[in-house]
Design an enzyme around this catalytic site. Structure first.
Site, short mmCIF file in Angstrom:
data_model
loop_
_atom_site.label_atom_id
_atom_site.label_comp_id
_atom_site.label_asym_id
_atom_site.label_seq_id
_atom_site.Cartn_x
_atom_site.Cartn_y
_atom_site.Cartn_z
N GLY A 356 101.60 29.39 67.11
CA GLY A 356 102.56 28.33 67.40
C GLY A 356 103.91 28.66 66.84
O GLY A 356 104.07 29.54 66.00
N GLY A 358 106.89 26.74 65.05
CA GLY A 358 107.18 25.43 64.48
C GLY A 358 108.04 25.58 63.27
O GLY A 358 108.54 26.68 62.99
N PHE A 360 109.74 26.57 60.56
CA PHE A 360 110.79 27.54 60.30
C PHE A 360 110.53 28.90 60.91
O PHE A 360 111.18 29.86 60.60
CB PHE A 360 110.98 27.68 58.79
CG PHE A 360 111.19 26.33 58.16
CD1 PHE A 360 112.45 25.76 58.16
CD2 PHE A 360 110.14 25.63 57.61
CE1 PHE A 360 112.65 24.51 57.61
CE2 PHE A 360 110.35 24.38 57.06
CZ PHE A 360 111.60 23.81 57.06
N LYS A 378 102.96 33.63 58.83
CA LYS A 378 104.15 32.89 59.27
C LYS A 378 105.38 33.73 59.02
O LYS A 378 105.64 34.15 57.90
CB LYS A 378 104.24 31.58 58.51
CG LYS A 378 105.43 30.75 58.95
CD LYS A 378 105.25 29.30 58.58
CE LYS A 378 106.23 28.44 59.37
NZ LYS A 378 105.82 27.05 59.36
N ASP A 475 108.10 18.37 54.25
CA ASP A 475 107.89 18.39 55.71
C ASP A 475 106.49 17.90 56.07
O ASP A 475 105.76 18.55 56.80
CB ASP A 475 108.14 19.80 56.27
CG ASP A 475 108.49 19.76 57.75
OD1 ASP A 475 108.73 18.65 58.28
OD2 ASP A 475 108.52 20.82 58.38
#
Ligand code: NAG
Ligand code: NAG
Ligand code: NAG
Ligand code: NAG
Ligand code: NAG
Ligand code: NAG
Ligand code: NAG
Length: 672
Positions: A356, A358, A360, A378, A475
């Site tokens: 995905g 998302g 940052f 990530k 977040d």
């Protein structure tokens, strides 16, 4: 070594022979063991090398070379008599650029003159030309060592020896080789093998037999000659004739050498001491340097290409796997992943591994090469070096956070402009997938949703209060809640937001977080606190209960509708139950949903101080404490003030600024 020796004191006629030899005619013969200081009559390319070799020709030009014993020999005892028997032996070598590659050959010859300027190259071996070949007035006897098959002259192959009389068409020829003395077996030899070989040419005046024999250098003369032919040379050779060699070169680079040579009239061969012969140019000296002239550039080019490619590859790999590593990171070593590992884990960050995009950056699924552990990798783009050290320290310290409602952070990696975080892989994906399923099927049950809510509350509580330092998540939202294999909720992505607001002056403070979850004071001051987390958690509670996004674009397209407002409005109208997600199948505990909805509204109270702490939230959820009686009106008042008027506009404008400024506020629309 005195190579030129004029011969022999054994015969009665020696005085004559010797005296003739010192004048112009040699009667008896001669012997050369090497050619150092020899007074040969040379023409064309023929030369005597510094190493005492007679080099007849070299190179690729179509040229020829001749070398003669300087004095003519008297072949007839008396004018009109028959040509005497004679014996010749010589040692030669043909070096062509590569063995087996045909170069031109060479020949031993007896002829009336040393002026052979009009002879041809190519197939003519410097002996004849097209007009003269076959003419009996040539008076030429020759033994050709031919390395070219010239079908025009009926050559039998490209490695043959022939007896030529006045013509390039051989009287007889045969494949190069010898018969061994014991079994009589024939052994092939290769003329241009780079090996020195010895040749014997014998003429018998009585039988008029011409025989030619060849053998490898160290071998004695084989008994059976290679060629035995009958030819009355009295009809060919003149009274006085010169003996010598001829050779031509062609398109294939080659060199022709004579190492030793002897001639004996009316006597058997004067043996050449083969051990005293000069040495051929060694492979690697002149000859191979010629070879290298061609091979070296090619080899060099290949080498340059290979090295160039290797260097490119090296730098490409360096570039491809380049990391940013600084001294201060040493202490975080164990948490550091190598980019190469992550690259291979994610198969080069291939799109098919993309989980995905998302927050940052993009998240990829991967399998670590050695441990085979499934991870979520990530990639966060991060240009600024500012605050990175603190952030990494935090990442590492967060990496030490262990809580069953937090996604374990395994480590990190840094590259230029990029920060890479490695998390444990959560097999069931993020919560929003389940909340907003398009097919509307198998939505989460209320029991499960409540379990998730409590889990996340525990996770946030742990971050806020149970760890050495206060960690603000910044977040909290449904898409950051991940479900592990047992469908337990785990909060991911914590602390990341901090990377983007650290050490930046308030003028340019970016609001970081996700639209719809931003506490009003966060938008105003840019200052995150545990209570801004609580605000987002409140919105999360409403989201999970209602199955609606925190911000929805209204159907009429006239702006946006805030989930908080919507719930508040329903509550105001006494329809609080109606907001519960209709997809919840197995009914729901009305008391619990009401509690969660009211708690959600309380948590997202516009006034920070009115919000509960996470500890209190836990107590409310556990039923250990009763939710304070609140009127929807009290909340509405604040909400209206903050969200409907300038406060909300402010949030919106700040949020948009954040997007345009930093590009960090992804997923803004609809609060995904
Ligand atoms: C070499 O031979 C030629 C021809 O026979 C002769 O004229 C010349 O004097 C000789 N030179 C030497 C150094 O013997
Ligand atoms: C060259 O000739 C030799 C024998 O004369 C043979 O063994 C070898 O295979 C040949 N090489 C090539 C490349 O034809
Ligand atoms: C060699 O022979 C050619 C003709 O075949 C002649 O023109 C030339 O003058 C001769 N050279 C010598 C040195 O006799
Ligand atoms: C080679 O020599 C042998 C014996 O001298 C002979 O039988 C044979 O025919 C010769 N080959 C050719 C091609 O002349
Ligand atoms: C010798 O060479 C000739 C011609 O190239 C070939 O026909 C023959 O088979 C060879 N003999 C041996 C024993 O290699
Ligand atoms: C060879 O030729 C010469 C001159 O033509 C002649 O005198 C002699 O008899 C011949 N020898 C033989 C064996 O035929
Ligand atoms: C050649 O040598 C033999 C002995 O080997 C001798 O009988 C004969 O007379 C010689 N011929 C000449 C022309 O000298």
């Amino acid at each position: 070594m005195k190579p030129q020796t004029v011969v022999l004191l054994l015969l009665p006629s020696l005085f004559l022979g010797l005296s003739k030899a010192t004048s112009t005619i040699d009667d008896a013969g001669f012997i050369y063991t090497g050619f150092g200081g020899a007074n040969l009559t040379l023409d064309g390319m023929a030369t005597i090398t510094s190493s005492s070799l007679l080099q007849l020709s070299s190179g690729t030009a179509e040229r020829k070379g001749h070398a003669f014993h300087p004095n003519p020999l008297r072949f007839r005892k008396a004018s009109g008599g028959r040509v005497q028997s004679f014996s010749i032996t010589f040692v030669f070598a043909i070096l062509s650029i590569a063995p087996n590659l045909s170069s031109h050959g060479m020949a031993f010859l007896i002829c009336p003159s040393t002026n052979l300027t009009s002879t041809g190259t190519r197939g003519f071996l410097g002996l004849f030309n097209r007009q003269s070949s076959g003419n009996p007035s040539n008076h030429i006897f020759a033994v050709e060592l031919d390395t070219i098959q010239n079908t025009e002259f009926q050559d039998i192959n490209d490695n043959h020896i022939g007896v030529d009389v006045n013509s390039i068409h051989s009287v007889q020829s045969n494949y190069t080789g010898y018969y061994d003395d014991n079994q009589g077996n024939f052994y092939n030899m290769t003329l241009n093998s780079h090996e020195p070989m010895q040749v014997w040419v014998d003429y018998d005046e009585v039988a008029t037999h011409v025989s030619v024999t060849i053998a490898p250098l160290k071998m004695p003369k084989p008994i059976r000659p290679l060629i035995l032919t009958t030819f009355n040379l009295s009809t060919v050779i003149t009274d006085l004739a010169y003996v010598g060699f001829s050779s031509t070169t062609g398109s294939i680079d080659s060199e022709h050498y004579v190492l030793g040579w002897s001639f004996a009239m009316n006597r058997s061969t004067l043996g050449i001491d083969v051990d005293k012969l000069p040495k051929l140019p060694r492979e690697g000296s002149k000859n191979s340097s010629k070879v290298l002239e061609i091979v070296l550039p090619i080899a060099t080019a290949i080498l340059v290409l290979v090295v160039g490619f290797a260097i490119l590859q090296f730098f490409w790999r360096r570039f491809k796997y380049a990391e940013l590593r600084e001294d201060w990171e040493v202490e975080f070593g164990p948490h550091r992943f190598s980019y190469k590992d992550l690259f291979s884990a994610t198969q080069g960050f291939k799109d098919k591994n993309l989980l995905g995009v998302g927050g940052f950056g993009s998240v990829y699924k991967g399998v670590l090469p050695t441990s085979k552990l499934e991870v979520a990798v990530k990639k966060v783009s991060h240009e600024s070096r500012q605050g990175i050290k603190e952030f990494i320290a935090e990442v590492v310290s967060i990496g030490r956070l262990r809580h069953r409602n937090l996604v374990p952070l395994l480590g990190y990696c840094r590259r230029r402009g990029e920060l890479i975080l490695v998390y444990e892989y959560m097999s069931n994906g993020s919560l929003d997938k389940y909340l907003y399923r398009q097919d509307g099927k198998s939505s989460l049950s209320w029991v499960h949703r409540f379990h998730i809510i409590k889990g996340i509350a525990l996770g946030v509580l742990y971050l806020h209060e149970e760890w050495d330092q206060i960690v603000i998540h910044r977040d909290i939202k449904a898409s950051n809640v991940l479900l592990d294999t047992d469908m337990n909720a785990r909060l991911g992505d914590f602390g990341l937001a901090k990377l983007y607001d650290h050490g930046i002056d308030p003028q340019t403070t970016h609001v970081v977080g996700t639209m719809g979850y931003l506490a009003p004071e966060l938008a105003r001051t840019g200052k995150a606190s545990p209570l801004t987390d609580v605000f987002a958690f409140g919105v999360f509670l409403l989201e999970v209960t209602c199955g609606r996004r925190p911000v929805e674009h209204s159907r009429q397209g006239s702006g946006v509708s805030m989930l908080v407002d919507w719930v508040l409005e329903k509550w105001h109208k006494g329809l609080l139950r109606k907001v519960v997600d209709p997809r919840i199948q197995d009914g729901f505990d009305a008391h619990q949903t009401t509690l969660v909805l009211k708690l959600g509204l309380l948590c997202s109270h516009p006034v920070a101080d009115a919000r509960p702490t996470m500890r209190q939230v836990m107590q409310y959820l556990d039923g250990d404490m009763k939710l304070p009686e609140q009127m929807p009106e009290s909340l509405t008042l604040g909400m209206q003030f903050l969200t409907r008027s300038e406060g909300f506009d402010y949030i919106m404008s700040q949020a948009s600024t954040a997007v345009s400024d930093a590009g960090t506020l992804t997923g803004l629309s609809g609060g995904r």
